[in-house]
Write an enzyme that holds these catalytic residues in place. Structure first.
Site, mmCIF file in Angstrom:
data_model
loop_
_atom_site.group_PDB
_atom_site.id
_atom_site.type_symbol
_atom_site.label_atom_id
_atom_site.label_comp_id
_atom_site.label_asym_id
_atom_site.label_seq_id
_atom_site.Cartn_x
_atom_site.Cartn_y
_atom_site.Cartn_z
ATOM 1 N N GLN B 209 30.442 42.857 31.069
ATOM 2 C CA GLN B 209 29.600 43.305 32.179
ATOM 3 C C GLN B 209 28.220 43.590 31.595
ATOM 4 O O GLN B 209 28.015 44.607 30.943
ATOM 5 C CB GLN B 209 30.214 44.549 32.831
ATOM 6 C CG GLN B 209 31.632 44.293 33.351
ATOM 7 C CD GLN B 209 31.660 43.389 34.574
ATOM 8 O OE1 GLN B 209 31.044 43.695 35.594
ATOM 9 N NE2 GLN B 209 32.348 42.254 34.476
ATOM 10 N N ARG B 229 28.037 49.286 36.674
ATOM 11 C CA ARG B 229 26.863 48.478 36.371
ATOM 12 C C ARG B 229 27.133 47.021 36.749
ATOM 13 O O ARG B 229 28.285 46.609 36.969
ATOM 14 C CB ARG B 229 26.485 48.599 34.896
ATOM 15 C CG ARG B 229 27.404 47.891 33.932
ATOM 16 C CD ARG B 229 26.838 47.964 32.512
ATOM 17 N NE ARG B 229 27.657 47.260 31.561
ATOM 18 C CZ ARG B 229 28.659 47.799 30.869
ATOM 19 N NH1 ARG B 229 28.974 49.062 31.043
ATOM 20 N NH2 ARG B 229 29.358 47.073 30.022
ATOM 21 N N ALA B 250 30.560 48.993 43.635
ATOM 22 C CA ALA B 250 31.016 48.051 42.598
ATOM 23 C C ALA B 250 29.839 47.300 41.974
ATOM 24 O O ALA B 250 28.685 47.425 42.415
ATOM 25 C CB ALA B 250 32.021 47.079 43.189
ATOM 26 N N HIS B 251 30.139 46.486 40.999
ATOM 27 C CA HIS B 251 29.099 45.771 40.250
ATOM 28 C C HIS B 251 28.308 44.813 41.149
ATOM 29 O O HIS B 251 28.861 44.194 42.039
ATOM 30 C CB HIS B 251 29.668 45.033 39.032
ATOM 31 C CG HIS B 251 30.799 44.100 39.267
ATOM 32 N ND1 HIS B 251 31.446 43.470 38.244
ATOM 33 C CD2 HIS B 251 31.417 43.699 40.390
ATOM 34 C CE1 HIS B 251 32.393 42.711 38.740
ATOM 35 N NE2 HIS B 251 32.402 42.829 40.024
ATOM 36 N N ASN B 252 27.034 44.750 40.884
ATOM 37 C CA ASN B 252 26.114 43.800 41.545
ATOM 38 C C ASN B 252 25.785 44.183 42.982
ATOM 39 O O ASN B 252 25.065 43.434 43.663
ATOM 40 C CB ASN B 252 26.667 42.367 41.567
ATOM 41 C CG ASN B 252 27.103 41.873 40.203
ATOM 42 O OD1 ASN B 252 26.783 42.477 39.184
ATOM 43 N ND2 ASN B 252 27.826 40.788 40.183
#
Lengths: 340, 340, 340
Positions: B209, B229, B250-252
């Site tokens: 990640q 991240r 969550a990510h993004n």
């Protein structure tokens, strides 16, 4: 037997001692002087173990148990195998719970103050208080006799903690007045600002949160649960309430005595629960509602209206539980018809 | 009055000062020189207290208030009891919020560096930074002037924290670039790995990640909320967004400016929210979706399709809110018919 | 390129090395000796970057990529722009994941014991164990070689942690036996008491929780997730299971190998999941159920009955997924009719 790495049984206790403790009557093989060394489930218990039958579903296991003694309801006592001493009682589960706590009392952390704890000189600690490593205790905090504060826990300025409380590790408490025998599990967050602001396209404007959290005696609050302090009134958790993990309780919420909130449930601002309300897992209650004494909110329910005392609701939006069962049944039927 | 164990009011302030601060016009009893000592709800306010009427539901309490002064909308001003000085404004709630912050400014922790904090020598701390007991500040961290880091909080290597941020106790931050005036409540977890892996019966394979979390100015992130991240792109929280407790991002994920996420809601990977989107409690948004500016997602909704700007959705799977109300109505009706 | 504040790529690696690592065949421009410096998405990758096409939705971006090399399925290889060296494989996503981990191996915290950590003299630490600042390690704890314990983390008495585990900051672990290569993210709470008590109007009676948490090899448990220890039996997390943030796992739950639980899902006491079960975000599974191998539980589903192996369920209460899709379709249609 419980893993001795982690647990050590007190005892042994005689059947007579446990009968006295729980009010059960000795029956079956009737050995009042039998010495019991441990508790165990029906299927693994041996001749010095205490077990119980609470759910008739396990009657078959009861009929084959090799336990020395068992709590049992009078209606089920006739199923006992010969040789088992019975402790006959109207509520075998509560009786077993009481007995099991004799064998395994809640662990008392070693008393004493860890050298690495940071304690404001104005804090007042009662007799026998334990403060674990790296805990931080703020100004004017009061901690009652026999209470224990876990490692890396932070107690904010001015908080009052009662007697014999067990505050776990990595907990945060602020703006809180707490009764006696309260248990906070690891990661619980008590007393931070409620989620109050005036929405404004130019930038939301935060409302100062000027209330406290008041926690009654014998409350338990689970791991990583969050209880915000009041906005002006207090947030109140009634005595004896049991709150599971990852539960959210917003500002100004009032819980009565003996409420039960299962994991991942949440209550929005200013809602009030009467005594002995139960809230199922992942259920939500919107703000400014009243849920009456003894009401039951089903798992994943979404409560958007007041719930009368003594009733049960389910579904999202929540409706009386029988209506919800009919809803799911009729929907299921209709969806099946579509196949044909 | 707020409990002096925990709160201390600034002030007093005159009606004229508060009118100037909020742009309200003085009316009613019109005492511009009246000195106000505190804020209070309509029903408990006294002659030196400031109160407000924002919700017409409380008009009756307003008609009987004994407050010295009150913010009120022009349409409701005629309901004021004689003797109350009015602060007349188009948005009494925002005006009151601004005034209340004058009385109770966000508390600034004592500046200074606790001796027990562990700070990497390469970290750069601005003027007046406060670091509380047992905090851990990693290598190359930059913390802007006036920011405070709570007790037992961990800031990972390389993070950048802006000016006048308030990072609570027991917080974890890593891989994060943060603007000014950000507030993180206790137990918030920012910047850990997103939930990214290739599923494989031989053992799921973790995807590195490699993004960051970028947090805009004036953001608040609630207790025990989690912001992962990015996987490659960044996770972004737009300026002024307000995130309640136990929220998962969550990510993004990208949040626009001024978004509001109520407790226990969650957004899956790579979804994007426009400016001023509101997400109700326990609602979920699946991954790779777009929710347009100003959209409203109802409590417990399950969003599985893009949501156009300015619309509202409810239910699981979520549909336009009016359609959802019709769904619940028709289902209720059909379930009742089954009784007959 | 990943932000060098936070990430540093290993490498470079040649196409031939990556082909060997992943079992892919070199195709397209076929430059086995091409040296790759980094990984990147299709649209931003340059001539020394490695990328991949896993989802046909991104075929257009693939056709225009300027990457040096790309993992691709044989069926999509023909879409590659000239000049791109292909790494052809049946599963480009897993292959990319493996390659990306070469470029960005999981970071190993500096070894060594922070002076501020408090470690019981009876704890046994393997070779190369890292203990960060303010961590607290209890009596008789065993930590395997190469494992790292984060700052402000608390490991309770008697716990066993395997080799090469990565325990994040601000974590709490108690009553736990852990395998190798386990990752716990910040704020995870492992091993506290399950939510077990006998309800009683005179005061709920707590049941001692006498089991443990057993965590298999290669498990990941997300930020602020909670895993209670067993009541008598153990709570078990099977090897290779991936658990996201804010997940609740109650006492006596058993997860098989390779299970996946998405954020904010929860499992009530004593339920058992077979191998490779996936549980969607915010889904809940009530207690004492069995979910068979490979079953899929949809997001926000509420599972109230056993789920057969290999099936998928959705809705609350959960039904087979096709039945759930029909339910939502029929309900939608009926609600629209009401308009007319």
């Amino acid at each position: 037997m419980a893993d001795p790495r982690f647990f050590r049984a007190a005892g042994p206790f005689t059947v007579a001692e446990l009968a006295r403790l729980t009010g059960a009557e000795v029956g079956g093989a009737g050995r009042s002087d039998l010495s019991l060394a441990d508790v165990a489930p029906l299927d693994t218990a041996g001749p010095t173990d205490l077990t119980f039958l609470a759910n008739p579903k396990y009657a078959a296991a009861f009929q084959q148990t090799k336990a020395g003694a068992a709590f049992v309801h009078p209606d089920q006592a006739h199923r006992a195998p010969a040789g088992v001493t019975l402790l006959v009682t109207g509520n075998p589960y509560i009786a077993f719970a009481r007995a099991a706590r004799q064998f395994y009392p809640a662990p008392r952390p070693a008393t004493g103050i860890a050298p690495s704890a940071v304690i404001d000189p104005s804090a007042v600690l009662g007799e026998g208080v334990a403060i674990a490593a790296h805990a931080v205790i703020g100004a004017r905090v009061e901690i009652g006799a026999g209470s224990a504060i876990g490692a890396n826990t932070v107690i904010g300025d001015g908080c009052v903690i009662g007697r014999d409380c067990l505050i776990g590790p990595n907990v945060t408490v602020s703006h809180c007045l707490m009764g006696d025998r309260v248990t906070l599990y690891p990661g619980a967050r008590i007393g931070q600002d409620g989620f109050g602001f005036a929405m404004d396209p130019a930038g939301h404007v935060k409302i100062p949160q000027l209330g406290r959290v008041r926690i009654g005696d014998d409350v338990e609050i689970g791991a990583n649960s969050t209880v915000d302090r009041g906005a002006g009134p207090d947030t109140v958790i009634g005595a004896g309430s049991m709150i599971d993990n990852l539960v959210q309780i917003a500002h100004n919420v009032v819980l009565g005595r003996g409420c039960v909130m299962v994991a991942q449930s949440g209550i929005s601002g200013s809602s009030r629960l009467g005594d002995f309300v139960t809230v199922g897992g992942q259920a939500g209650i919107v703000g400014h509602l009243s849920v009456g004494e003894g009401a039951k909110v089903g798992g994943q329910a979404g409560v958007v209206r007041d719930v009368p005392a003594g009733t049960a609701v389910g579904g999202s939006p929540a409706v009386p539980i029988m209506q919800w069962h009919r809803q799911t049944a009729v929907l299921n039927r209709m969806a099946k018809k579509k196949d044909q």
